[in-house]
Design an enzyme around this catalytic site. Structure first.
Site, PDB file in Angstrom:
ATOM      1  N   ASN A  48       0.792  -1.239   0.000  1.00  0.00           N
ATOM      2  CA  ASN A  48       0.000   0.000   0.000  1.00  0.00           C
ATOM      3  C   ASN A  48       0.819   1.282   0.000  1.00  0.00           C
ATOM      4  O   ASN A  48       0.291   2.347  -0.302  1.00  0.00           O
ATOM      5  CB  ASN A  48      -0.918  -0.003   1.241  1.00  0.00           C
ATOM      6  CG  ASN A  48      -1.674   1.310   1.398  1.00  0.00           C
ATOM      7  OD1 ASN A  48      -2.601   1.586   0.651  1.00  0.00           O
ATOM      8  ND2 ASN A  48      -1.251   2.143   2.352  1.00  0.00           N
TER       9      ASN A  48
ATOM     10  N   SER B  17      -3.191   3.269  -8.510  1.00  0.00           N
ATOM     11  CA  SER B  17      -3.912   4.552  -8.498  1.00  0.00           C
ATOM     12  C   SER B  17      -4.540   4.786  -9.867  1.00  0.00           C
ATOM     13  O   SER B  17      -4.010   4.294 -10.885  1.00  0.00           O
ATOM     14  CB  SER B  17      -2.936   5.709  -8.210  1.00  0.00           C
ATOM     15  OG  SER B  17      -3.557   6.958  -8.451  1.00  0.00           O
TER      16      SER B  17
ATOM     17  N   TYR C 188       4.926   9.532 -10.260  1.00  0.00           N
ATOM     18  CA  TYR C 188       3.929   8.741  -9.519  1.00  0.00           C
ATOM     19  C   TYR C 188       3.078   7.928 -10.489  1.00  0.00           C
ATOM     20  O   TYR C 188       2.891   6.722 -10.321  1.00  0.00           O
ATOM     21  CB  TYR C 188       3.077   9.709  -8.704  1.00  0.00           C
ATOM     22  CG  TYR C 188       1.931   9.108  -7.943  1.00  0.00           C
ATOM     23  CD1 TYR C 188       2.153   8.306  -6.825  1.00  0.00           C
ATOM     24  CD2 TYR C 188       0.607   9.372  -8.317  1.00  0.00           C
ATOM     25  CE1 TYR C 188       1.084   7.782  -6.108  1.00  0.00           C
ATOM     26  CE2 TYR C 188      -0.461   8.859  -7.611  1.00  0.00           C
ATOM     27  CZ  TYR C 188      -0.223   8.062  -6.500  1.00  0.00           C
ATOM     28  OH  TYR C 188      -1.282   7.542  -5.796  1.00  0.00           O
TER      29      TYR C 188
ATOM     30  N   ALA D  29       3.648   7.026 -13.642  1.00  0.00           N
ATOM     31  CA  ALA D  29       4.394   5.983 -14.355  1.00  0.00           C
ATOM     32  C   ALA D  29       4.693   4.805 -13.424  1.00  0.00           C
ATOM     33  O   ALA D  29       4.626   3.639 -13.838  1.00  0.00           O
ATOM     34  CB  ALA D  29       5.691   6.564 -14.917  1.00  0.00           C
ATOM     35  N   SER D  30       5.012   5.094 -12.173  1.00  0.00           N
ATOM     36  CA  SER D  30       5.301   4.016 -11.213  1.00  0.00           C
ATOM     37  C   SER D  30       4.042   3.189 -10.935  1.00  0.00           C
ATOM     38  O   SER D  30       4.108   1.958 -10.831  1.00  0.00           O
ATOM     39  CB  SER D  30       5.844   4.606  -9.910  1.00  0.00           C
ATOM     40  OG  SER D  30       6.981   5.390 -10.173  1.00  0.00           O
ATOM     41  N   LYS D  31       2.902   3.867 -10.816  1.00  0.00           N
ATOM     42  CA  LYS D  31       1.652   3.136 -10.572  1.00  0.00           C
ATOM     43  C   LYS D  31       1.241   2.326 -11.804  1.00  0.00           C
ATOM     44  O   LYS D  31       0.687   1.228 -11.677  1.00  0.00           O
ATOM     45  CB  LYS D  31       0.538   4.112 -10.174  1.00  0.00           C
ATOM     46  CG  LYS D  31       0.721   4.747  -8.798  1.00  0.00           C
ATOM     47  CD  LYS D  31       0.797   3.715  -7.684  1.00  0.00           C
ATOM     48  CE  LYS D  31       0.576   4.325  -6.313  1.00  0.00           C
ATOM     49  NZ  LYS D  31       0.762   3.355  -5.216  1.00  0.00           N
TER      50      LYS D  31
END
Ligand code: NAP
Length: 252
Positions: free
Chosen positions: A92, A140, A153, A155-157
């Site tokens: 999470n 997300s 954020y 791209a990472s998600k």
């Protein structure tokens, strides 16, 4: 509050002291599970551990910086030792890399993405021994719909969503299901959207106006979907991504 029971199950919530992670941890504890949470901040960690313990089961908390491989390698076995194993892992935590600069990319790649990879890898020997193993990754809506304000954020998600499917395909042979939730904008005291309400009201109102439900979400509205994915009712569900967002993006 929850229709699910997890008596005898052992749950790790990586990044479980505040906000959505805290709601997930409390929902599992209320449903009868042993729960271990980790985070960096000691005060919120202990407060959530104490609230979980009030439900009567094992409530474990470990201080762990999930951007640190060694810290993850210490925390996961400690959580398993405290609970007698691990059946369910919830990834999470977020590094919230908002900008398109080195620091943001490092924060999001290390926590939003690599902590998922590393915590899952460390938990694998324990999950393999479970007869009801599941991983739920929290991504997300930003990982589905690009936004100029959160390049790193988002791209990472997006990578977490993709990795969920690879994990699911790889781990189903071992009886481990892997699913992903992509929340929309969720507001709670001390959370990022509560801060934006005063710091960036224009952004807050733009987001609010894009949610047909007419309000932002609550952590307690994400948790039941996590519990469903982790439950035996979802025994034939793997590699799925569900957006929990009040219709966010479809306007009002
Ligand atoms: P939050 O309020 O920032 O809480 C994150 C939790 O993770 C806290 O317990 C935090 O504790 C812990 N954490 C963060 N970095 C960590 C690290 N390096 N090592 C260990 N623990 C760490 O986040 P949230 O808003 O509840 O969001 C939870 C998840 O939902 C995230 O994956 C986020 O991307 C996703 N999400 C949230 C929203 C939203 O609107 N809130 C929308 C879409 C997706 P410490 O800081 O003390 O370590």
């Amino acid at each position: 509050m929850t229709p699910f029971r997890f008596d005898g199950r052992r749950v790790v919530v990586a990044g479980g002291s505040r906000g959505i992670g805290r709601a997930i941890a409390l929902a599992f504890a209320e449903a009868g599970a042993a729960v271990s949470i980790c985070a960096r901040g000691a005060e919120a960690l202990e407060a959530t551990r104490a609230d979980m313990a009030a439900f009567g089961g094992i409530a474990h908390a470990g201080s762990c910086d999930l951007s640190d491989l060694d810290a993850i390698a210490r925390y996961i076995p400690a959580a398993a030792a405290a609970m007698g194993g691990i059946d369910i892992l919830i990834n999470n935590a977020t590094g919230y890399g908002r900008s398109d600069d080195e620091a943001s990319w490092e924060a999001s790649l290390n926590v939003d993405l690599m902590a998922v990879v590393r915590a899952s890898r460390e938990a694998l020997p324990f999950l393999e021994k479970s007869d009801a193993a599941a991983i739920v990754n929290i991504a997300s809506g930003a990982g589905i719909n690009p936004a100029v304000r959160n390049a790193a954020y988002g791209a990472s998600k997006a990578a977490v969503i993709h990795y969920t499917k690879t994990q699911a395909a790889t781990l189903m042979k071992k009886g481990i299901r892997v699913n992903c939730i992509a929340p929309g904008s969720v507001e709670f005291p001390g959370g990022s959207w509560e801060k934006r309400k005063t710091d960036a009201p224009e952004l807050y109102n733009r987001i609010l106006n894009a949610i047909p439900a007419g309000r932002l979400g609550r952590p307690e509205e994400i948790a039941p979907v996590v519990l469903f994915f982790a439950s035996s009712l979802a025994g034939w569900v793997t590699a799925q991504v569900v957006q929990v967002n009040g219709g966010q993006g479809f306007g009002r």
